[in-house]
Design a protein around this motif. Sequence first.
Motif, short mmCIF file in Angstrom:
data_model
loop_
_atom_site.label_atom_id
_atom_site.label_comp_id
_atom_site.label_asym_id
_atom_site.label_seq_id
_atom_site.Cartn_x
_atom_site.Cartn_y
_atom_site.Cartn_z
N GLY A 87 3.78 -11.94 -41.88
CA GLY A 87 3.18 -11.37 -41.46
C GLY A 87 2.03 -11.75 -42.82
O GLY A 87 2.10 -10.30 -43.54
N ARG A 88 2.45 -12.24 -43.79
CA ARG A 88 1.94 -12.64 -45.76
C ARG A 88 1.33 -14.00 -45.59
O ARG A 88 0.78 -14.44 -46.92
CB ARG A 88 2.86 -12.18 -46.30
N ALA A 89 0.78 -14.61 -44.01
CA ALA A 89 -0.44 -15.98 -44.68
C ALA A 89 -1.63 -15.57 -45.37
O ALA A 89 -1.87 -16.21 -45.78
CB ALA A 89 -0.71 -16.48 -43.09
N ALA A 90 -1.78 -14.91 -45.40
CA ALA A 90 -3.51 -14.72 -45.99
C ALA A 90 -2.93 -14.52 -47.66
O ALA A 90 -4.00 -14.83 -48.65
CB ALA A 90 -3.95 -13.04 -45.34
N ALA A 98 -6.35 -14.27 -41.72
CA ALA A 98 -5.88 -12.52 -42.24
C ALA A 98 -5.82 -11.84 -40.70
O ALA A 98 -5.05 -11.41 -40.41
CB ALA A 98 -7.72 -11.49 -42.95
N ALA A 99 -6.86 -12.61 -39.42
CA ALA A 99 -6.50 -11.98 -38.46
C ALA A 99 -5.06 -12.39 -37.61
O ALA A 99 -4.42 -11.22 -37.21
CB ALA A 99 -7.50 -12.64 -37.57
N SER A 100 -4.66 -13.35 -38.30
CA SER A 100 -2.90 -14.15 -37.59
C SER A 100 -2.02 -12.83 -38.50
O SER A 100 -1.17 -11.62 -37.91
CB SER A 100 -2.66 -15.00 -38.70
N ASP A 101 -2.19 -12.21 -39.26
CA ASP A 101 -1.45 -11.53 -39.87
C ASP A 101 -1.78 -10.08 -39.55
O ASP A 101 -0.55 -8.88 -39.40
CB ASP A 101 -2.11 -10.70 -42.04
N ARG A 102 -2.92 -9.84 -39.04
CA ARG A 102 -3.02 -7.97 -38.96
C ARG A 102 -1.96 -8.33 -36.97
O ARG A 102 -1.88 -7.06 -36.98
CB ARG A 102 -4.43 -7.63 -38.47
N SER A 295 -0.63 -1.92 -45.65
CA SER A 295 -1.20 -2.63 -45.73
C SER A 295 -0.63 -4.44 -45.99
O SER A 295 0.45 -4.50 -46.21
CB SER A 295 -1.71 -2.21 -47.53
N PHE A 296 -1.94 -5.43 -46.71
CA PHE A 296 -0.87 -6.66 -46.12
C PHE A 296 -2.10 -6.90 -47.82
O PHE A 296 -3.62 -6.79 -48.24
CB PHE A 296 -1.33 -7.32 -45.26
N LYS A 297 -2.02 -8.21 -48.01
CA LYS A 297 -2.61 -8.46 -49.88
C LYS A 297 -3.22 -10.10 -48.74
O LYS A 297 -2.29 -11.01 -47.98
CB LYS A 297 -1.72 -8.94 -50.78
N ILE A 298 -4.38 -10.27 -49.43
CA ILE A 298 -5.01 -11.27 -49.12
C ILE A 298 -6.01 -12.06 -50.69
O ILE A 298 -6.31 -11.74 -51.13
CB ILE A 298 -6.79 -11.30 -48.59
N ARG A 299 -5.12 -13.08 -50.74
CA ARG A 299 -4.98 -14.70 -51.79
C ARG A 299 -7.20 -14.60 -51.65
O ARG A 299 -7.50 -14.78 -50.33
CB ARG A 299 -4.78 -15.56 -51.71
N GLN A 300 -7.22 -14.11 -52.85
CA GLN A 300 -9.06 -14.47 -53.68
C GLN A 300 -9.55 -16.58 -54.04
O GLN A 300 -8.42 -16.75 -54.56
CB GLN A 300 -9.42 -13.62 -53.85
N PRO A 301 -10.70 -16.59 -53.67
CA PRO A 301 -10.88 -18.17 -54.66
C PRO A 301 -9.81 -18.30 -54.90
O PRO A 301 -10.66 -19.59 -56.10
CB PRO A 301 -12.59 -18.27 -53.38
N ASP A 302 -10.07 -16.53 -56.43
CA ASP A 302 -10.35 -16.74 -57.72
C ASP A 302 -8.31 -16.97 -58.23
O ASP A 302 -7.87 -17.47 -58.97
CB ASP A 302 -10.66 -16.26 -58.85
N GLY A 303 -7.63 -16.36 -56.73
CA GLY A 303 -6.58 -16.38 -57.03
C GLY A 303 -5.92 -15.71 -57.34
O GLY A 303 -4.45 -14.90 -57.05
#
Length: 709
Positions: A87-90, A98-102, A295-303
């Motif tokens: 559940g940490r792929a994002a 993100a949908a997979s993690d949710r 909660s979970f984290k989502i990596r953004q384009p800038d890292g």
Amino acid sequence: MRKRTFLGASLFLGLGGLPAVLAGAADATTAKTKAKTVHGRGEILWDTYGVPHVYGKDEASVFHGFGYAQAQNHGDIVVHLYGEARGRAAEYWGPQFAASDRWMLSNDVPARALAWYKASTPQFRKDLDAFAEGINAYNAANPGKIDPKIAVVLPVSGVDVMAHAHRLMNFIYVAPMERTMGAPVPGAGNNGSNAWAVAPSRSASGNTMLLANPHLPWPTSYFTYFEADLNGPGIKMYGATQVGLPVLRFCFNDHMGFTNTVNSMLGATNYELKLSGGGYLFDGKVLPFKTRTTSFKIRQPDGSLKTESLEIRESVHGPVFTRADGKTLALRVAGLDRPDGLKQYWDMGMSKSFAEFEATLRRLQVPTFNIVYADKAGHIQYMDNGILPKHPKGDLAFWRGDVPGDTSETLWTEVHSYEDLPKVIDPPTGWIQNTNDPPWVATYPQVIHYETYPPYVAPPGPESLRSQQSAHLLADYKKLSYDDFVAHKLSTHTLMADRVLPDLVAAAQGDPDPEVQAAVNLLKAWDRETVADSKAALLFETWANLFSPNNFTSLANYKVKWLAADPIGTPKGVADPAKAVAMLKAAIVEMKQKYGAIDRPFGEVSRFAIDKVDLPGNGGFGNTGIFRTITWGPLKDGKRIPVHGETWVSLVEFSTPIKAKGLMSYGNASQPGSPHRADQLKHLSDKTLRTLWFTRAQVEQHLEGRTAL
């Protein structure tokens, strides 16, 4: 030409911005120690097709070697899948996951995997840990071989192994996210696995024979198969499994073997809720949702990492989801109290008799799949296996839909026992088969019947043409030699042509159009084999798609529809000859537009192509009654390649010594640069099989390399 890439939720998207600082990051749910190296655990002998033959000093060492082998041949897929199951792929790879993690977090997959791991026997916990250690050991010994953008997941642990298996079995097969959320389910409609078992009474040699022949999508994903040979004290198993799993799902040993096909068993229910006053209606009352926040984290384009809060609601049914169409659904999944599916598969492979095997099946820990069995003593079995909820009423269609969730009358609380499930054991016919169809024609004449089971167990029919062809390839022959068994497995005969082509030709014979007459002459001369040099197979396929739309399943244009009283002889005939001829004229136009002519050789258009290998294809759509199933993808640059179909094949005769032939169609590796990514396509194109090297002496004669564990 196809490069082997990830499918669906496992697509490698948006990885370019991943900072190198994460390359060694460890997951909090995994063991925090470095990969363990225990010298003298055994070795892996690699044969010339990239098949690992693992020899371990004890059970855990066998698992360790199996994990190492999977990392070497499929490391990028396996490690990526473990990241998804956490559940940490994002967090690792960006918002497209993100949908997979949710879905993972809302269904408690990571937390339940830890509980299931702790509930395992001490020995099996060691086995799971050893498998994970093998993956970590490969990465430590071969830095950079696993894509650094994926290796951020490492090290992995036994909990990760369990989480991936839990996700695959319960929340991809039994309860896929797409079904609950109202989207198309990946691979749905393309089930194509074949399974046969032939008893000594129908075998020319007097030996039992078993065919394992699962079909799944070809692009690499959690559906990808891996072939292996596992050996240790009291351990001998040969077969295949899906990447990331630590046990073989298709397996034979010196005494017995088993295989799986996908079945229609419904182990999950989507309940449609009626919202009221901040809660939901249930038995005339408004009940509040149970809520919790994570909660979970989502990596953004800038890292950078963005934290997203996730509120999880639950009803009395299970976790609650809001769909794009506005409906609120609660998901209830059977078997979430049964943690030992992997252990059951391991013990099935360790069985040495039918009594042992059946005792293992009775545990009902594996949540789905038909299971077909054969052994050296002459026993064969088919079982419509799974964890099936008990319902007071309703058929399969009712329970597959959105079920009213406002009443306790629909809320199931119990599941069926082993005794309740459809099965065939040692039938007088001497054979059993399944091709994903309902269980009723597991053998023929039938010994199990739809009317004797609840209507939600499986649909009454119709029996697919591929299933009918499967039954005929066994039922129409008094005795089968091993060579017959192999030849029948490789059959590319098109049963649908037998059923409708005579009527079509008769109707079109008098048409004055010269193009129609050219098509008639092609079809009359055709031997009804879908092979590379056939000049009529594409024409028939194109016409058949018009005659029987919806993936060749519509019965509307047949003269005789499918009949339960004649399940392997119907449908047949053409209901409206003039309409069929009009369809032939339309097919001629389509052929000329797409292929340039009505007589293009099948293998010029249909190609087995991966990387730099590009060979003529054969086999076709299962619903046209072709046993050798290949689902061809869309035309591109004048060619098409498989999207699904023939993958792992093994044909075993329980003789002394065992005879075994097989194939892993797309090769036994997916890692970039591996020589085994496409090295078996030539066999597929030639309609030949490999000898499966079952003994150490055979392996030593075909040795590519050794790995000390």
